[in-house]
Design a protein around this motif. Structure first.
Motif, PDB file in Angstrom:
ATOM      1  N   ARG B 344      53.422  78.926  29.864  1.00 45.83           N
ATOM      2  CA  ARG B 344      52.709  79.767  28.908  1.00 45.83           C
ATOM      3  C   ARG B 344      53.648  80.897  28.514  1.00 45.83           C
ATOM      4  O   ARG B 344      54.115  81.676  29.336  1.00 45.83           O
ATOM      5  CB  ARG B 344      51.436  80.285  29.566  1.00 45.83           C
ATOM      6  N   VAL B 345      53.929  80.947  27.229  1.00 42.09           N
ATOM      7  CA  VAL B 345      55.037  81.762  26.726  1.00 42.09           C
ATOM      8  C   VAL B 345      54.511  82.989  25.977  1.00 42.09           C
ATOM      9  O   VAL B 345      53.522  82.922  25.253  1.00 42.09           O
ATOM     10  CB  VAL B 345      55.905  80.900  25.772  1.00 42.09           C
ATOM     11  N   TYR B 346      55.191  84.109  26.157  1.00 39.87           N
ATOM     12  CA  TYR B 346      54.849  85.325  25.413  1.00 39.87           C
ATOM     13  C   TYR B 346      55.434  85.275  24.010  1.00 39.87           C
ATOM     14  O   TYR B 346      56.578  84.842  23.817  1.00 39.87           O
ATOM     15  CB  TYR B 346      55.433  86.554  26.112  1.00 39.87           C
ATOM     16  N   THR B 347      54.650  85.737  23.049  1.00 38.46           N
ATOM     17  CA  THR B 347      55.140  85.947  21.681  1.00 38.46           C
ATOM     18  C   THR B 347      54.545  87.256  21.181  1.00 38.46           C
ATOM     19  O   THR B 347      53.605  87.774  21.781  1.00 38.46           O
ATOM     20  CB  THR B 347      54.702  84.805  20.730  1.00 38.46           C
ATOM     21  N   ASN B 348      55.071  87.786  20.086  1.00 37.87           N
ATOM     22  CA  ASN B 348      54.551  89.055  19.557  1.00 37.87           C
ATOM     23  C   ASN B 348      53.373  88.814  18.622  1.00 37.87           C
ATOM     24  O   ASN B 348      53.435  89.099  17.426  1.00 37.87           O
ATOM     25  CB  ASN B 348      55.664  89.829  18.845  1.00 37.87           C
ATOM     26  N   LYS B 349      52.350  88.259  19.191  1.00 37.18           N
ATOM     27  CA  LYS B 349      51.135  87.992  18.414  1.00 37.18           C
ATOM     28  C   LYS B 349      49.947  88.424  19.248  1.00 37.18           C
ATOM     29  O   LYS B 349      50.051  88.522  20.478  1.00 37.18           O
ATOM     30  CB  LYS B 349      51.046  86.493  18.113  1.00 37.18           C
ATOM     31  N   PRO B 350      48.808  88.665  18.603  1.00 34.09           N
ATOM     32  CA  PRO B 350      47.615  88.996  19.386  1.00 34.09           C
ATOM     33  C   PRO B 350      47.398  87.937  20.474  1.00 34.09           C
ATOM     34  O   PRO B 350      47.563  86.744  20.230  1.00 34.09           O
ATOM     35  CB  PRO B 350      46.503  88.994  18.347  1.00 34.09           C
ATOM     36  N   THR B 351      47.033  88.413  21.650  1.00 28.89           N
ATOM     37  CA  THR B 351      46.960  87.561  22.831  1.00 28.89           C
ATOM     38  C   THR B 351      45.923  86.450  22.693  1.00 28.89           C
ATOM     39  O   THR B 351      44.845  86.651  22.125  1.00 28.89           O
ATOM     40  CB  THR B 351      46.613  88.437  24.045  1.00 28.89           C
ATOM     41  N   CYS B 352      46.266  85.292  23.240  1.00 37.83           N
ATOM     42  CA  CYS B 352      45.298  84.197  23.307  1.00 37.83           C
ATOM     43  C   CYS B 352      44.561  84.282  24.634  1.00 37.83           C
ATOM     44  O   CYS B 352      45.039  84.882  25.586  1.00 37.83           O
ATOM     45  CB  CYS B 352      46.010  82.864  23.196  1.00 37.83           C
ATOM     46  N   GLY B 353      43.406  83.667  24.674  1.00 37.29           N
ATOM     47  CA  GLY B 353      42.619  83.787  25.892  1.00 37.29           C
ATOM     48  C   GLY B 353      41.675  82.630  26.076  1.00 37.29           C
ATOM     49  O   GLY B 353      42.053  81.468  25.957  1.00 37.29           O
ATOM     50  N   ALA B 354      40.442  82.992  26.357  1.00 35.02           N
ATOM     51  CA  ALA B 354      39.428  81.984  26.622  1.00 35.02           C
ATOM     52  C   ALA B 354      38.664  81.707  25.339  1.00 35.02           C
ATOM     53  O   ALA B 354      38.245  82.622  24.655  1.00 35.02           O
ATOM     54  CB  ALA B 354      38.467  82.491  27.689  1.00 35.02           C
ATOM     55  N   MET B 355      38.516  80.452  25.012  1.00 31.90           N
ATOM     56  CA  MET B 355      37.673  80.092  23.873  1.00 31.90           C
ATOM     57  C   MET B 355      36.954  78.793  24.216  1.00 31.90           C
ATOM     58  O   MET B 355      37.552  77.864  24.753  1.00 31.90           O
ATOM     59  CB  MET B 355      38.531  79.951  22.610  1.00 31.90           C
TER      60      MET B 355
END
Ligand code: FES
Ligand code: FES
Lengths: 161, 776
Positions: B344-355
């Motif tokens: 699971r990789v970090y990017t400069n975007k709003p964080t992903c989570g639970a959906m």
């Protein structure tokens, strides 16, 4: 900058101080205190803020309060009968499971009312078209369509006061 | 084999239905307290930048402004998974995504707060922006998003079960494919809203929040505010949907609380729609490679899964989602050998989570589409292939997932029969197609997000003359209807009517402990606790009733609000009368029930070693379903019209069938959005360019197809009242079923989402050209 205007909401006249750029949704919710009208986007995209103005569904988050003087505004709180009975549309939404989180519900019900007032026996296609400006993320719309259909039947056979 | 239930299995209208249709249900944003102030958040115009200086002196001078807070005042890191906690209430030292909060203002009204934001001066030093996970890994030595993750990877996991390489070598059919899923948001209708009221005298904080997880919010507030949990109370008013997006604390909560504590006045923070997109926590885009091997008879021998999850800026639920994607390949088919390599990789975007259906949707898409393709390789129907490989009750996967009960085959069969799948598949005219996919999801969950083995749910049932029966549990009804379902189960267990049960939920002070509404855990978890609590009540009331009717307590049963002697049905007495007598002599009667999921499944007890794949994905039971979609592709415009969806689901015993249908129908449209329309678009500088419900298209009623749902006859004998889940399983088959239907219609297999008209047209054109060149 504020001026006192009269708004007729649910057959009652409210005197409210508004500035020319105040939006109807905010005035109804914050100044009049009728919080049944919801705001899901504030940009005219979701339909949660729908109220009826002279019987027509209007997005209150895009409507200036000042422009509504002398018009007949109906919010969700105005649908219940004097004796507390639910309007047939409200009843149908409850009975058919057309409500989940309920945030779209007030706007959806008012849109349904405008639709059924024009045409108490809409086809499925007409219902879908009629509510296509109101987003519901919970129900998948099926039970809403069924509820509107059933309410239409009730209204045309029994009538509403 | 449904039990002889009277309250469970009833399609009753939801408890809060009337209030909601009247507009009287109170959501957090409807609440106004005396002296309430309004909070707004100043957001970063950069997706990646060092914060050099924040000067808010001018904002403070503005009349009506009451306070400003910045990240430095609350630097404690929080996170839904404590081991990876790396979020702060407001950015400290650095911003990592566009529109990240850097300061918050409280003012006497919203306009003033809004205006004050412009007076806050922030000096930034922009850094390179990484929006693609592969680029992020590649450039990690030069651009680092988090200091403690020098490779820009939050976490990576490798799992190996059996010997997949050997198995593949022996397979008759092997297929390898890549899939890409899109960046989607929950788009619940009520934006996050929080109202905090801090009392300077007692040091007590009361927070009302639109949350799914009052307990986790409670702990996270305690961390960030550095206050003991006993000084904080979280209350959940009506919630306008969550779908996972309110499954952890939101900056709205922290900012409201921090500002309120600073000024000693109530503060409300209500997000705009753009802030919902900005803070996201939606589904992880996954870049997946999957390889499946079948023996000559079509039995799955091995699955190899590689997944790169684009996580966005912070950890959030990331590690959990990552391991779920690995876990999810082990069902609903028997897979004897498997390997998963996930990161699971970090990017400069709003964080992903639970959906909704987290971790399941993406691998399901890959696997169900590939099995569809492999059935074609073998020359059998996808239906046959899936039936053949489907798990049975009692199955234990190589990863140790135990399925106590399943009716998956019945789901496949029911949906196929009701839709006429076998007659239609492969036989419809060009442009029309039918596609099948199956799915499953966990139910009840086995894992807390922190290392504690306390019960996950506690239910207190109170019975007395004053209240009748009241169920206390701090679960959150976010629209899914858990209050109604808990009342039905309690009524069933107590032998009274659903209408007579009160439910007190969504409050950490009035309700007993519950972990929250996520992972489809509540019906199962609260069901166990309710049964337990009700039994204690019944035992006491039986004693009293026995004396009143003149028989032995163990000869009594309670049903339809009466106690009966099983042997002499004439010996009977009303439930309320017995309660009266009990209350008048002994006082209020209570029963306390707990649910602790089966634990330690992932730990090898004899050797004390952790077993790979431990816990994540483990669950006391699983729900199953099948969907069959029929589509009509417009060859001129590329538009996909869905004609019909046939669904059959195994949710165990349905507590409220109407509510199950609602969950299924809602799931179908929800996942259809991701399949065909929804995608957050990110510019190279990290800005989301469609952060509104106008530009981010969710399905409207116009997209509603004909939907035929069936709750298949099912009863899990190991579950309370035979229940499983129905809120997240039904999103699993949707995307692959549509994709398979599109293949059946035009002969193109789409492997990235959403399947837009542009993509369809392009594919049709390519196909035509290929055919032409082949023809030559
Ligand atoms: S709030 Fe008015 S349309 Fe969404
Ligand atoms: S019921 Fe939740 S948005 Fe319609």
């Amino acid at each position: 900058m504020k001026q006192l205007i009269e708004l007729t909401i649910n057959n009652r006249v409210y005197e409210v101080p508004v500035s020319p750029k105040d939006l109807l949704a905010d005035v109804i919710r914050d100044k009049v205190g009728l919080t049944g009208t919801k705001k899901g986007c504030g940009q005219g995209d979701c339909g949660a803020c729908t109220v009826l103005i002279d019987g027509n569904p209007v997005l209150s988050c895009l409507t200036l309060a000042i422009a509504c003087q002398g018009r007949k505004i109906t919010t969700i709180e105005g649908l219940v009968a004097e004796d507390g009975q639910l309007h047939p549309i409200q009843q149908a939404y409850v009975d058919h499971g057309a409500v989940q989180c309920g945030f779209c519900t007030p706007g959806m019900i008012l849109t349904s009312k405008a639709l059924l007032d024009r045409n108490p026996k809409p086809s499925e296609e007409e219902i879908k078209r009629g509510i296509s400006g109101n987003i519901c993320r919970c129900t998948g719309y099926k039970k809403i369509v069924e509820a509107i259909f059933a309410a239409g039947e009730t209204i045309s056979t029994e009538g509403v006061k | 084999m449904n039990k002889d239930f009277t309250q469970v299995g009833r399609s009753v209208p939801r408890k809060d239905g009337p209030l909601k249709v009247k507009g009287e249900a109170i959501y957090t944003g409807d609440m106004v307290l005396p002296r309430m102030a309004y909070g707004k958040i100043k957001r970063s115009p950069y997706a990646h930048a060092i914060i050099k200086k924040i000067d808010y002196s001018k904002a403070l001078e503005m009349p009506g402004v009451l306070a400003v807070v910045t990240g430095d005042e609350a630097p404690k890191k929080w996170g839904i998974v404590p081991q990876t906690a790396n979020e702060v209430a407001l950015a400290v030292g650095k911003v990592r995504f566009y529109n990240e909060g850097v300061a918050a203002v409280a003012a006497i009204d919203e306009e003033t707060a809004e205006a004050a934001l412009d007076l806050i001066e922030v000096e930034y030093e922009p850094l390179p922006v990484l929006t693609d996970p592969f680029e992020s890994m590649k450039r990690a030595n030069e651009v680092c998003i988090h200091e403690d993750a020098p490779d820009n990877i939050l976490h990576a996991g490798d799992q190996l079960f059996g010997d997949p390489d050997k198995a593949f070598a022996e397979c008759t059919y092997v297929l390898e494919r890549e899939f890409h899923t899109s960046y989607v948001n929950h788009a619940f209708l009520e934006p996050h809203t929080s109202l905090a009221s801090y009392d300077t005298q007692s040091g007590q904080l009361q927070l009302w929040s639109s949350t799914q997880v009052p307990h986790y919010l409670h702990t996270q507030l305690s961390i960030v505010l550095e206050m003991p949990m006993s000084k904080i109370r979280v209350t959940v008013p009506a919630v306008g949907g969550g779908f996972g997006g309110k499954g952890e604390a939101s900056p709205a909560d922290f900012c409201a609380a921090l500002l309120s504590r600073k000024i000693g006045r109530p503060v409300r923070v209500a997000f705009e729609r753009s802030e919902v997109f900005a803070t996201n926590k939606g589904r992880h885009p996954c870049h997946m490679k999957m390889k499946i091997g079948l023996d000559k008879d079509g039995y799955i021998q091995a699955v190899d899964f590689d997944n790169t999850l684009d996580g966005g800026a912070y950890a959030g639920w990331g590690i959990v989602v990552m391991f779920y994607t690995a876990s999810m390949i082990h069902l609903p088919y028997k897979v004897p050998n498997a390997r998963a390599n996930v990161r699971r990789v970090y990017t400069n975007k709003p964080t992903c989570g639970a959906m909704r259906g987290l971790g399941g949707v993406q691998p399901r898409y890959a696997m169900e589409c590939m099995l569809d393709e492999m059935a074609e390789m073998i020359g059998i129907s996808p239906y046959e292939l899936k039936m053949k490989n489907a798990v049975e009750s009692g199955y234990r996967s190589v990863s140790n997932l135990h399925v106590p009960h399943t009716e998956y085959r019945k789901c496949l069969q029911t949906a196929a029969e009701r839709s006429g799948y076998l007659e239609k598949h492969g036989k419809l005219p060009f442009g029309k197609g039918i596609g099948l996919a199956g799915g499953y999801y966990i139910s009840g969950t086995a894992y807390t997000l922190y290392q504690s083995y306390k019960p996950h749910t506690t239910v207190l049932i109170r019975v007395d003359t004053e209240g009748g029966a009241t169920v206390h549990c701090a679960a959150a009804d976010i629209g899914q209807g858990c209050n109604t379902v808990m009342a039905q189960m309690a009524a069933e267990a107590l032998g009274i009517r659903y209408e007579d049960v009160h439910v007190v939920s969504g409050d950490t002070e009035l309700g007993t402990f519950d972990l929250g509404s996520f992972a489809s855990r509540l019906t199962y978890a609260s069901g166990v606790a309710i049964k337990d609590a009700a039994k204690q009540i019944n035992d006491k009331l039986f004693e009293v009733a026995a004396g009143m009717v003149g028989c032995r307590a163990d000869q009594l049963e309670v049903k339809d609000c009466r106690f009966y002697s099983k042997f002499e049905p004439k010996k009977t007495i009303e439930w309320a009368k017995v309660v009266d007598v009990y209350t008048n002599s002994v006082g209020t009667l209570t029963g306390l029930g707990h649910f602790s999921p089966p634990r330690l499944k992932g730990i090898d007890l004899t050797r004390g070693k952790r077993v790979q794949g431990a816990n994540i994905g483990h669950s006391p039971t699983f729900g199953f379903s099948c969907q069959i979609w029929e589509v009509d592709v417009d060859l001129e415009t590329g538009k996909i019209r869905v004609d019909k969806v046939t669904e059959a689901g195994d949710c165990g015993q349905a507590v409220n069938p109407m509510s199950v249908d609602g969950q299924v129908e809602g799931s179908i449209l929800f996942a259809m959005g991701q399949a065909l329309y929804e995608e957050m678009k990110v510019a190279p500088d990290g800005k989301i360019i469609n952060a509104s419900l106008h530009d981010y298209k969710v399905p409207t009623a116009m997209e509603l197809p004909e939907i035929d749902t069936t709750i298949v006859d099912s009863y899990d004998p190991t579950a309370p009242f035979g229940v499983k889940e129905s809120g997240e399983g039904p999103v699993q088959p949707t995307i692959p079923a549509i994709t398979n239907a599109i293949y059946d219609a035009i002969g193109v297999r789409f492997t990235d989402l959403p399947i837009t008209p542009e993509k369809v047209l392009k594919a049709l054109k390519e196909k035509q050209e290929n055919q032409k060149s082949e023809g030559r």
